[in-house]
Design an enzyme around this catalytic site. Structure first.
Site, PDB file in Angstrom:
ATOM      1  N   ARG A 187      22.451  55.323  34.980  1.00 39.77           N
ATOM      2  CA  ARG A 187      23.685  56.122  35.003  1.00 39.77           C
ATOM      3  C   ARG A 187      24.555  55.871  36.236  1.00 39.77           C
ATOM      4  NH1 ARG A 187      20.204  60.126  33.061  1.00 39.77           N
ATOM      5  NH2 ARG A 187      20.316  60.261  30.794  1.00 39.77           N
ATOM      6  N   LYS A 233      37.720  48.219  38.321  1.00 39.47           N
ATOM      7  CA  LYS A 233      37.587  47.919  36.884  1.00 39.47           C
ATOM      8  C   LYS A 233      36.396  46.993  36.679  1.00 39.47           C
ATOM      9  CE  LYS A 233      42.313  48.169  35.075  1.00 39.47           C
ATOM     10  NZ  LYS A 233      43.354  47.371  34.382  1.00 39.47           N
ATOM     11  N   GLU A 241      47.493  35.171  40.478  1.00 43.65           N
ATOM     12  CA  GLU A 241      47.452  36.634  40.656  1.00 43.65           C
ATOM     13  C   GLU A 241      48.188  37.036  41.946  1.00 43.65           C
ATOM     14  OE1 GLU A 241      46.298  38.672  38.298  1.00 43.65           O
ATOM     15  OE2 GLU A 241      44.497  37.827  37.348  1.00 43.65           O
ATOM     16  N   LYS A 244      47.609  45.586  46.173  1.00 41.10           N
ATOM     17  CA  LYS A 244      46.769  46.142  45.103  1.00 41.10           C
ATOM     18  C   LYS A 244      46.156  47.471  45.533  1.00 41.10           C
ATOM     19  CE  LYS A 244      43.526  45.444  41.461  1.00 41.10           C
ATOM     20  NZ  LYS A 244      42.728  44.562  40.619  1.00 41.10           N
ATOM     21  N   GLU A 249      44.830  53.979  35.953  1.00 43.18           N
ATOM     22  CA  GLU A 249      45.876  53.339  35.153  1.00 43.18           C
ATOM     23  C   GLU A 249      46.542  54.287  34.164  1.00 43.18           C
ATOM     24  OE1 GLU A 249      45.159  49.124  34.228  1.00 43.18           O
ATOM     25  OE2 GLU A 249      46.112  49.502  32.310  1.00 43.18           O
ATOM     26  N   ARG A 306      49.751  51.754  37.838  1.00 39.68           N
ATOM     27  CA  ARG A 306      48.830  50.615  37.896  1.00 39.68           C
ATOM     28  C   ARG A 306      49.099  49.600  36.790  1.00 39.68           C
ATOM     29  NH1 ARG A 306      42.207  50.536  38.935  1.00 39.68           N
ATOM     30  NH2 ARG A 306      42.030  48.279  38.769  1.00 39.68           N
ATOM     31  N   ASN A 334      49.451  44.612  35.088  1.00 45.36           N
ATOM     32  CA  ASN A 334      49.176  43.901  33.837  1.00 45.36           C
ATOM     33  C   ASN A 334      50.278  42.915  33.482  1.00 45.36           C
ATOM     34  OD1 ASN A 334      46.802  45.326  33.465  1.00 45.36           O
ATOM     35  ND2 ASN A 334      47.825  46.994  32.376  1.00 45.36           N
ATOM     36  N   HIS A 352      49.668  39.714  31.528  1.00 44.65           N
ATOM     37  CA  HIS A 352      48.304  39.797  30.994  1.00 44.65           C
ATOM     38  C   HIS A 352      48.217  40.055  29.492  1.00 44.65           C
ATOM     39  CE1 HIS A 352      47.082  39.647  35.140  1.00 44.65           C
ATOM     40  NE2 HIS A 352      45.809  39.720  34.822  1.00 44.65           N
ATOM     41  N   HIS A 386      45.971  37.336  28.139  1.00 43.56           N
ATOM     42  CA  HIS A 386      44.693  37.599  27.460  1.00 43.56           C
ATOM     43  C   HIS A 386      44.670  36.977  26.068  1.00 43.56           C
ATOM     44  CE1 HIS A 386      43.561  41.350  30.072  1.00 43.56           C
ATOM     45  NE2 HIS A 386      43.253  40.218  30.659  1.00 43.56           N
ATOM     46  N   HIS A 430      41.470  32.245  33.238  1.00 42.10           N
ATOM     47  CA  HIS A 430      42.213  33.496  33.305  1.00 42.10           C
ATOM     48  C   HIS A 430      43.497  33.359  34.149  1.00 42.10           C
ATOM     49  CE1 HIS A 430      43.032  37.767  33.430  1.00 42.10           C
ATOM     50  NE2 HIS A 430      43.140  37.681  34.735  1.00 42.10           N
TER      51      HIS A 430
HETATM   52  N1  LIG Z   1      38.311  43.714  37.364  1.00 41.17           N
HETATM   53  C1  LIG Z   1      39.551  43.322  37.609  1.00 41.17           C
HETATM   54  O1  LIG Z   1      40.371  44.107  38.082  1.00 41.17           O
HETATM   55  C2  LIG Z   1      39.942  41.926  37.297  1.00 41.17           C
HETATM   56  C3  LIG Z   1      41.175  41.443  37.768  1.00 41.17           C
HETATM   57  C4  LIG Z   1      41.496  40.107  37.517  1.00 41.17           C
HETATM   58  C5  LIG Z   1      40.605  39.289  36.817  1.00 41.17           C
HETATM   59  N2  LIG Z   1      39.422  39.808  36.357  1.00 41.17           N
HETATM   60  C6  LIG Z   1      38.472  38.968  35.634  1.00 41.17           C
HETATM   61  O2  LIG Z   1      38.017  37.931  36.480  1.00 41.17           O
HETATM   62  C7  LIG Z   1      37.585  36.835  35.684  1.00 41.17           C
HETATM   63  C8  LIG Z   1      38.069  35.533  36.273  1.00 41.17           C
HETATM   64  O3  LIG Z   1      37.511  35.400  37.548  1.00 41.17           O
HETATM   65  P1  LIG Z   1      37.447  33.985  38.286  1.00 41.17           P
HETATM   66  O4  LIG Z   1      38.713  33.268  38.085  1.00 41.17           O
HETATM   67  O5  LIG Z   1      36.986  34.278  39.656  1.00 41.17           O
HETATM   68  O6  LIG Z   1      36.375  33.181  37.417  1.00 41.17           O
HETATM   69  P2  LIG Z   1      34.798  32.921  37.543  1.00 41.17           P
HETATM   70  O7  LIG Z   1      34.080  34.108  38.005  1.00 41.17           O
HETATM   71  O8  LIG Z   1      34.413  32.346  36.226  1.00 41.17           O
HETATM   72  O9  LIG Z   1      34.671  31.793  38.652  1.00 41.17           O
HETATM   73  C9  LIG Z   1      35.241  30.542  38.413  1.00 41.17           C
HETATM   74  C10 LIG Z   1      34.236  29.409  38.609  1.00 41.17           C
HETATM   75  O10 LIG Z   1      34.101  29.129  39.999  1.00 41.17           O
HETATM   76  C11 LIG Z   1      32.731  29.148  40.373  1.00 41.17           C
HETATM   77  N3  LIG Z   1      32.707  29.647  41.744  1.00 41.17           N
HETATM   78  C12 LIG Z   1      32.894  30.910  42.164  1.00 41.17           C
HETATM   79  N4  LIG Z   1      32.943  30.961  43.503  1.00 41.17           N
HETATM   80  C13 LIG Z   1      32.777  29.705  43.949  1.00 41.17           C
HETATM   81  C14 LIG Z   1      32.739  29.107  45.239  1.00 41.17           C
HETATM   82  N5  LIG Z   1      32.938  29.836  46.363  1.00 41.17           N
HETATM   83  N6  LIG Z   1      32.539  27.779  45.322  1.00 41.17           N
HETATM   84  C15 LIG Z   1      32.378  27.025  44.195  1.00 41.17           C
HETATM   85  N7  LIG Z   1      32.427  27.521  42.959  1.00 41.17           N
HETATM   86  C16 LIG Z   1      32.619  28.847  42.833  1.00 41.17           C
HETATM   87  C17 LIG Z   1      32.065  30.014  39.347  1.00 41.17           C
HETATM   88  O11 LIG Z   1      30.696  29.707  39.227  1.00 41.17           O
HETATM   89  C18 LIG Z   1      32.840  29.660  38.086  1.00 41.17           C
HETATM   90  O12 LIG Z   1      32.331  28.475  37.537  1.00 41.17           O
HETATM   91  C19 LIG Z   1      38.086  37.109  34.286  1.00 41.17           C
HETATM   92  O13 LIG Z   1      37.017  37.525  33.492  1.00 41.17           O
HETATM   93  C20 LIG Z   1      39.066  38.253  34.467  1.00 41.17           C
HETATM   94  O14 LIG Z   1      39.154  39.066  33.339  1.00 41.17           O
HETATM   95  C21 LIG Z   1      39.088  41.096  36.596  1.00 41.17           C
HETATM   96 ZN   LIG Z   2      44.181  39.072  35.967  1.00 42.32          ZN
END
Ligand SMILES: NC(=O)c1ccc[n+]([C@@H]2O[C@H](COP(=O)([O-])OP(=O)(O)OC[C@H]3O[C@@H](n4cnc5c(N)ncnc54)[C@H](O)[C@@H]3O)[C@@H](O)[C@H]2O)c1
Ligand SMILES: [Zn+2]
Length: 381
Positions: A126, A148, A190, A232, A242, A246, A250, A253, A257, A269
């Site tokens: 939980r 999030k 972003e 942010k 949101e 907030r 988006n 997005h 998406h 992304h």
């Molecule tokens: N929660 C939120 O508010 C929020 C906001 C924006 C995006 N997101 C989410 O984030 C995700 C995208 O995140 P991302 O772009 O970081 O992708 P990711 O987590 O897939 O990382 C990208 C790639 O880089 C590699 N990697 C990570 N750090 C590394 C490093 N220091 N050195 C070498 N390789 C490394 C990872 O293994 C992966 O292969 C999406 O799912 C998106 O929906 C969430």
């Molecule tokens: Zn995003």
């Protein structure tokens, strides 16, 4: 460059703020900070198959050498593994290793690890505390802050999840040295979004620094992360769940998406959001909400960061439109879009909604002419 700290303070009774540490070497003080932020019998360090060997093993060793109990958990890398199945596997693994109620999760990785491990922390027994330790530029400027968490389903992105604010975020910009150029650019998308919705000055600085940013200059990256987190933190502090403001984050997005879903996550992304911002700026101009010329400006910025600004060949507009219908932003059948008034200024919409319902024919009209999304005066080589 030194380590800076931003505090996220949610405007909600009974919810405390949390620190975001930013800068080179920011993880160095974790062994001392962790017991203060989240006193725990054990720490479950979650990372993916790329980041665990690069940074996870060393961090775990450092924490253990200071007497902390750390168990490591490796997940598969990539958006296609941000699923309920992986959530189940990870949860079972924590249970099998005797991670109890008095534990905390360390989410070390990009946005995928942050969202998935964050969702495990939100639901495990939980809810246990999570410390976000982002390792991609995208996760540092955006995903790790704001609470999030969640996973994707076949119907669309992030459709199952929870708000679960971290007790702290540590963005050690030294960890970016191993990141690929494409993932660096994804993070710039972003950051440009933050400038486009809230800060013209930041937009200009980012544009001026683009060369250094693309060359992964440590100082330029640390300054970028700091300003994005400030923006942010302000927005999510005022509207943690949101309900209104907030939603401006988006921007780009809804179509972003949809692009990720229809391409089966072949497009990253950040890259999808970049193209989504160009298209949604055009949607806003069609509606007369966004000042004319804004879409061309967004296109130029996106392009300067080496990000996609045109629809890939052969992408069916109808399929893309259909994919927007599963977005959480849909309301009474009409999909909601967060739009701009102009570069640096989000559109507040009507009665504080910070988004607007957009009729299908407008979206289709934009998608059908998206081949002409080339910024004015530039060829599309
Ligand atoms: N929660 C939120 O508010 C929020 C906001 C924006 C995006 N997101 C989410 O984030 C995700 C995208 O995140 P991302 O772009 O970081 O992708 P990711 O987590 O897939 O990382 C990208 C790639 O880089 C590699 N990697 C990570 N750090 C590394 C490093 N220091 N050195 C070498 N390789 C490394 C990872 O293994 C992966 O292969 C999406 O799912 C998106 O929906 C969430
Ligand atoms: Zn995003």
């Amino acid at each position: 460059v030194s380590v800076a700290e931003v505090c996220v303070v949610p405007a909600l009774a009974g919810q405390g703020g949390y620190p975001v540490r930013i800068g080179p070497g920011a993880t160095g003080t974790l062994p001392g900070d962790l017991p203060a932020w989240a006193p725990a019998h054990a720490y479950a360090l979650v990372s993916d198959e790329h980041v665990m060997p690069l940074h996870g093993v060393a961090l775990a060793e450092r924490l253990r050498s200071r007497g902390l109990r750390v168990e490591t958990f490796e997940i598969r890398a990539g958006e296609e593994h941000k699923t309920r199945a992986e959530w189940g596997r990870l949860t079972d693994a924590l249970l099998a290793r005797g991670i109890g109620r008095d534990s905390a999760v360390l989410a070390l990785g990009g946005g995928v690890v942050g969202d998935l491990a964050g969702f495990v922390a939100a639901t495990y027994m939980r809810g246990v505390p999570v410390i976000q330790i982002p390792t991609t530029l995208l996760a540092m400027v955006d995903a790790s802050v704001g609470g999030k968490t969640g996973v994707d389903t076949p119907a669309g992105k992030n459709l199952v999840g929870a708000f679960h604010a971290p007790v702290a975020v540590v963005a050690d910009t030294d960890l970016l040295a191993s990141l690929s150029a494409a993932h660096l650019r994804a993070g710039l998308a972003e950051a440009l979004k933050h400038g486009l919705v809230a800060d013209t000055g930041y937009l200009h600085r980012t544009e001026a620094e683009m060369g250094r940013l693309l060359a992964a200059d440590a100082e330029a990256l640390a300054a970028l992360v700091l300003r994005s987190v400030e923006i942010k933190a302000g927005v999510v502090g005022r509207d943690p769940h949101e309900r209104g403001e907030r939603r401006m984050l988006n921007f780009g997005h809804t179509l972003g998406h949809a692009l990720e879903t229809v391409t089966g996550y072949a497009i990253q992304h950040g890259h999808a959001v970049a193209l989504g911002m160009v298209l949604e700026a055009q949607v806003g101009e069609w509606l007369g909400v966004t000042r004319p010329g804004t879409a061309a400006r967004v296109g130029t910025l996106v392009r300067s960061a080496g990000l996609p600004y045109r629809l890939p060949e052969g992408l069916d507009p109808e399929r893309l439109l259909a994919a927007t219908k599963h977005d959480k932003k849909a309301r009474r059948g009409l999909v909601e879009y967060a739009l701009l008034r102009g570069p640096g200024e989000a559109d507040p919409g009507e009665s504080g909604r910070w988004s607007r319902p957009v009729p299908d024919h407008v979206v289709l009209a934009v998608l059908e002419t998206a081949g002409s999304a080339t910024p004015s005066g530039e060829s599309d080589s």
